[in-house]
Design an enzyme around this catalytic site. Structure first.
Site, PDB file in Angstrom:
ATOM      1  N   ARG A  59     218.626 -62.620 -21.413  1.00  0.00           N
ATOM      2  CA  ARG A  59     217.645 -62.664 -22.352  1.00  0.00           C
ATOM      3  C   ARG A  59     218.143 -61.553 -23.608  1.00  0.00           C
ATOM      4  O   ARG A  59     218.986 -60.652 -23.247  1.00  0.00           O
ATOM      5  CB  ARG A  59     216.195 -62.510 -22.028  1.00  0.00           C
ATOM      6  CG  ARG A  59     216.035 -61.368 -20.814  1.00  0.00           C
ATOM      7  CD  ARG A  59     214.800 -60.444 -21.175  1.00  0.00           C
ATOM      8  NE  ARG A  59     214.827 -60.012 -22.398  1.00  0.00           N
ATOM      9  CZ  ARG A  59     215.303 -58.904 -22.794  1.00  0.00           C
ATOM     10  NH1 ARG A  59     216.326 -58.273 -21.908  1.00  0.00           N
ATOM     11  NH2 ARG A  59     214.993 -58.343 -23.859  1.00  0.00           N
ATOM     12  N   GLY A  60     217.340 -61.540 -24.646  1.00  0.00           N
ATOM     13  CA  GLY A  60     217.767 -60.740 -25.803  1.00  0.00           C
ATOM     14  C   GLY A  60     218.714 -61.255 -26.629  1.00  0.00           C
ATOM     15  O   GLY A  60     219.616 -61.987 -26.129  1.00  0.00           O
ATOM     16  N   ASP A 250     214.846 -60.716 -33.312  1.00  0.00           N
ATOM     17  CA  ASP A 250     215.252 -62.026 -32.976  1.00  0.00           C
ATOM     18  C   ASP A 250     216.011 -62.833 -34.152  1.00  0.00           C
ATOM     19  O   ASP A 250     217.016 -63.566 -33.976  1.00  0.00           O
ATOM     20  CB  ASP A 250     214.551 -62.899 -31.981  1.00  0.00           C
ATOM     21  CG  ASP A 250     214.344 -62.326 -30.755  1.00  0.00           C
ATOM     22  OD1 ASP A 250     213.409 -61.409 -30.627  1.00  0.00           O
ATOM     23  OD2 ASP A 250     214.991 -62.677 -29.981  1.00  0.00           O
ATOM     24  N   ASN A 260     210.304 -60.708 -34.022  1.00  0.00           N
ATOM     25  CA  ASN A 260     210.727 -60.140 -32.816  1.00  0.00           C
ATOM     26  C   ASN A 260     209.650 -60.463 -31.925  1.00  0.00           C
ATOM     27  O   ASN A 260     208.609 -61.159 -32.059  1.00  0.00           O
ATOM     28  CB  ASN A 260     210.596 -58.818 -33.223  1.00  0.00           C
ATOM     29  CG  ASN A 260     211.376 -57.979 -31.915  1.00  0.00           C
ATOM     30  OD1 ASN A 260     212.536 -58.338 -31.494  1.00  0.00           O
ATOM     31  ND2 ASN A 260     210.893 -56.967 -31.444  1.00  0.00           N
TER      32      ASN A 260
END
Ligand code: MRU
Length: 370
Positions: A59-60, A250, A260
């Site tokens: 993730r991220g 994001d 985000n």
């Protein structure tokens, strides 16, 4: 694969690696199991990569982009191994990876880069040559992300003074990228410069990326970290316990709006109330210049049971109505500055994003002022 920048002795070696490419397989640190267990997933086909992205094992924003790029390589390898037709079957692989998560633009950016690397080979290339070209591009994306973490960290560290305590949300660290992170790269670089910096981590309901991942990552490196619940953010600002907020992103729109992790907007508004700088740290791969403003960015809605349950145990009564947006929108007016790998863009200078886009390597290094 651990990334250590040779000749950059001031940069601390990393204790954490979110993903690596080993002997034709993608190895992911399964982030759903942290901090209790350090377990690795070995992905041998693109479906495993897509599933890992969907369930947040990786993730991220930058990390899912790089993971998806290796997913394309795995898809191509599999098609080649069974004598399938890359021209007709590889688009299906791309489509499956594209459909995993809608918000972080790095995913689409990385897949577009992979598609261009494929197209650059032309329709007549040998299948094995094509697969090698895809692998080379995925490795390039990996190295570029590591390098962009370092640059962004160096730019951002100039904004931090000795003794600061930084409030952050979610995990915008090594686990969310392939090297130093984004928000946490800024912290890491400031620490490497000899500044005493501490972090306050919001737990980040519902999936607790702050409590589980940011604290774990910083503890590995001995960077002081204090965990708070999300609703304590106003309290710590009012009491003067933090001096700045730094989050990741994001997707950043052309007008400086930021999407985000859910809860970021609350921190930005609170920071304004308390006169604290609100910084967003993101590589250029997170900037979506085709998106004129943030309200058009798709916000991922995740399953209700992420809110109503924890580790299989129900917390809320059955039948309750639930909302579970994974991200929120922080309007550009709350963002003090965007820290990118090409320099710092301050509030009101958002048109600089257009100028920075596509600026060459040499220009990027000119102290971030294109
Ligand atoms: O749902 P997640 O854990 O993928 O959300 C991650 C974030 O919101 C991060 O802040 C963002 O991707 C930046 S990571 C460098």
């Amino acid at each position: 694969m651990r990334i250590v920048f040779m000749g950059k002795a001031e940069v601390p070696d990393l204790q954490v690696s979110s993903l690596s490419w080993e002997n034709g397989s993608l190895v992911l640190l399964d982030q759903t199991k942290l901090p209790q267990e350090e377990a690795y997933l070995v992905c041998r086909d693109h479906r495993q990569v897509a599933a890992a992205i969907r369930r947040l094992a990786v993730r991220g924003a930058p990390a899912i982009g790089v993971a998806a790029a290796f997913g394309v390589v795995l898809g191509a390898q599999e098609i080649l191994a069974r004598g399938g037709d890359l021209q007709t079957e590889l688009p299906v692989v791309f489509e499956e990876l594209r459909s995993t998560r809608p918000t972080a633009v790095n995913l689409f950016w990385a897949l577009d880069r992979m598609a261009r690397a494929w197209q650059a080979q032309g329709g007549t290339a040998e299948p094995a040559t094509l697969v090698s070209a895809l692998e080379a591009e995925a490795l390039r994306l990996y190295r570029e992300d590591a390098e962009s973490n370092r640059r962004l960290g160096e730019f951002g560290a100039t904004l931090l003074a000795d003794g600061m305590n930084i409030l952050t949300i979610c995990n915008a660290g090594a686990l969310a990228t392939v090297a130093y992170g984004t928000a946490l790269a800024v912290v890491r670089m400031a620490v490497a410069q000899g500044k005493k910096i501490a972090v306050t981590a919001c737990e980040t309901r519902p999936l607790l990326q702050g409590a589980r991942l940011t604290t774990w990552e910083l503890l590995q490196e001995g960077i002081p970290v204090t965990l708070i619940t999300d609703s304590m953010a106003g309290y710590v600002m009012q009491r003067g316990l933090v001096q700045a907020v730094i989050t990741g992103a994001d997707r950043v729109a052309a007008n400086g709006d930021v999407v985000n992790k859910i809860g970021t907007y609350t921190l930005a508004v609170l920071a304004r109330e308390h006169g604290l700088p609100f910084y967003v740290a993101a590589p250029f791969s997170t900037v979506d210049l085709a998106m004129p403003e943030g309200s058009r960015i798709p916000i991922e809605e995740r399953a209700e049971d992420e809110v109503t349950c924890w580790q299989g145990r129900r917390l809320a009564p059955a039948g309750v109505k639930v909302l579970n947006p994974a991200f929120d929108l922080t309007p550009a007016r709350y963002v003090t500055a965007l820290i990118t790998d090409r320099g710092i863009v301050r509030n009101g200078e958002w048109e600089k994003l257009q100028q920075m886009h596509g600026c060459g390597e040499k220009e990027e290094l000119r102290n971030g002022q294109p």
